[in-house]
Design an enzyme around this catalytic site. Structure first.
Site, mmCIF file in Angstrom:
data_model
loop_
_atom_site.group_PDB
_atom_site.id
_atom_site.type_symbol
_atom_site.label_atom_id
_atom_site.label_comp_id
_atom_site.label_asym_id
_atom_site.label_seq_id
_atom_site.Cartn_x
_atom_site.Cartn_y
_atom_site.Cartn_z
ATOM 1 N N LYS A 1 -0.771 -14.704 10.799
ATOM 2 C CA LYS A 1 -0.935 -13.205 11.042
ATOM 3 C C LYS A 1 -0.577 -12.815 12.577
ATOM 4 C CE LYS A 1 -2.314 -9.529 8.418
ATOM 5 N NZ LYS A 1 -2.053 -9.721 6.852
ATOM 6 N N VAL B 1 -1.089 1.350 -0.210
ATOM 7 C CA VAL B 1 -1.487 0.693 -1.259
ATOM 8 C C VAL B 1 -2.408 1.302 -2.231
ATOM 9 C CG1 VAL B 1 -2.417 -1.491 -2.582
ATOM 10 C CG2 VAL B 1 -1.003 -1.509 -0.409
ATOM 11 N N GLY C 1 -4.417 4.597 1.365
ATOM 12 C CA GLY C 1 -3.176 4.588 2.374
ATOM 13 C C GLY C 1 -2.215 4.204 1.510
HETATM 14 N N1 PHE Z 1 0.608 -7.488 4.370
HETATM 15 C C1 PHE Z 1 1.216 -8.514 3.725
HETATM 16 C C2 PHE Z 1 -0.244 -9.040 3.055
HETATM 17 O O1 PHE Z 1 -1.247 -8.851 3.715
HETATM 18 C C3 PHE Z 1 1.787 -9.366 4.421
HETATM 19 C C4 PHE Z 1 3.418 -9.600 4.050
HETATM 20 C C5 PHE Z 1 4.010 -8.564 3.725
HETATM 21 C C6 PHE Z 1 3.801 -10.951 4.304
HETATM 22 C C7 PHE Z 1 5.125 -8.916 3.351
HETATM 23 C C8 PHE Z 1 5.007 -11.124 4.000
HETATM 24 C C9 PHE Z 1 5.936 -10.087 3.743
HETATM 25 O O2 PHE Z 1 -0.048 -9.714 1.918
#
Ligand code: PHE
Length: 349
Positions: free
Chosen positions: A78, A185, A183
């Protein structure tokens, strides 16, 4: 901060102070057991730097479980960029380019994509210097676009699966679903839920987001501090993490929890509190894997949009039904069961 890293069970943390923007960058690499680490980049101001590091550490651990349970050959990672409140748009773009250079220097031990506070358009900017380690660029730039709608589809699937367990039917018509956080999602989830005939309640700390959905679609909006107390059938957390804890769980008046937020449990023991209250919890790292799984599928494995949808729905249904079988068989919490599924893959690596 030393104690956070000491207590963490991951591999390494990369830290950089960006002098130009007065921003701190943390890249946490939780695991490379299944492959290179990958995870979104979160960008926001943090009141204390310690919280930015804590986010990177916790969220990268969640990504390890997510990739393993979804069957992807990536490890948990991350990126967190802690920015000052005063950062302007030009300063932000320049910072993203420097971030891309930084990610590139690590030669693929860390791949990244969009997350809270970053968009596909931001990935285009990061990719100017960070290519080929950047997922989720816009379609115009050759990526597969915003993962949000895929995550939302996976959460809808999870809601249907928990409804089936609790009510004996996956039909959501007339069921009250409370979406906390609208937001990218959460809002996509309300769009999908409207087609199912569910009764949708929404709540967000930002009233301008709920206002729009109330005006446009007549959805009932609930003040954010009352979201936990409001009776509903399914509670869908789609905002921040750690919202299921010893303060909020006794207040919940729902039969099940399934949502998109990462790291929903305050502590692993909170899964037991939910079980004691007979609230069925869909482990977050299973319910919210849709976006990450779809983006990797389309950008690395060559899936079409339709294949991505089919595969993520199938993976989530299959993982959740295994989870619910395991909890019935040996009385463990659903979170524990989900972790066992992930760890089975990790130990076979
Ligand atoms: N934000 C996404 C998640 O928490 C992370 C992600 C998105 C990783 C797209 C790779 C590609 O699942």
């Amino acid at each position: 901060m030393e104690s956070l890293i000491k207590q963490w069970d991951g591999e390494s943390v990369i830290i950089r102070y960006d002098r130009v923007a007065d921003a701190w960058i943390f890249i946490a690499i939780h695991s490379t057991a299944l492959g290179p680490s990958a995870g979104g980049t979160r960008m926001k101001p943090y009141p204390h730097l310690r919280e930015a590091l804590e986010d990177a550490l916790r969220l990268s651990g969640g990504m390890t479980l997510k990739w393993a349970a979804a069957g992807n050959n990536y490890g948990g990672g991350k990126g967190v960029i802690a920015v000052p409140d005063s950062l302007d748009s030009q300063g932000r773009s320049d910072l993203l380019r420097r971030y891309g250079t930084f990610v590139h220097q690590y030669n693929g031990i860390f791949f990244t994509g969009p997350d809270y506070g970053t968009s596909s358009e931001d990935m285009d900017i990061i990719a100017e210097t960070g290519d080929p380690y950047i997922f989720g660029r816009t379609k115009a730039a050759g990526g597969s676009g915003n993962p949000g709608p895929y995550t939302a589809l996976g959460v809808l699937t999870s809601i249907q699966v928990v409804a089936e367990q609790v009510f004996g039917t996956s039909n959501l018509e007339g069921k009250k679903v409370l979406v906390q956080g609208v937001g990218s999602v959460g809002r996509g989830l309300t769009t999908l839920l409207r087609e199912t005939g569910a009764e949708i309640l929404i709540s967000d700390v930002d009233p301008s987001l709920t206002q729009y959905l109330s005006d446009e679609f007549g959805l009932e909006s609930i003040p954010s501090d009352e979201a936990y107390d409001r009776p509903c059938d399914i509670f869908a957390p789609c905002a921040v993490g750690a919202i299921l804890n010893k303060e909020t769980i006794p207040r919940l008046r729902c039969r099940a929890v399934a949502g998109a937020a990462n790291n929903q449990l305050g502590t692993p023991g909170d899964a037991d509190l939910l079980r004691e209250r007979d609230i069925l919890y869909a482990p977050d790292f299973i319910a919210n894997c849709g976006g990450a799984m779809a983006i990797i599928g389309m950008e690395v494995q060559g899936w079409s949009h339709k294949e991505a949808e089919e595969k993520l729905v199938h993976a989530i249904k299959s993982n959740l039904s295994q989870v619910f079988q395991m909890t019935k068989a040996d009385g463990c919490s659903t979170d524990e069961a989900g972790k066992r599924i992930a760890e089975r893959r990790l130990s076979g690596a």
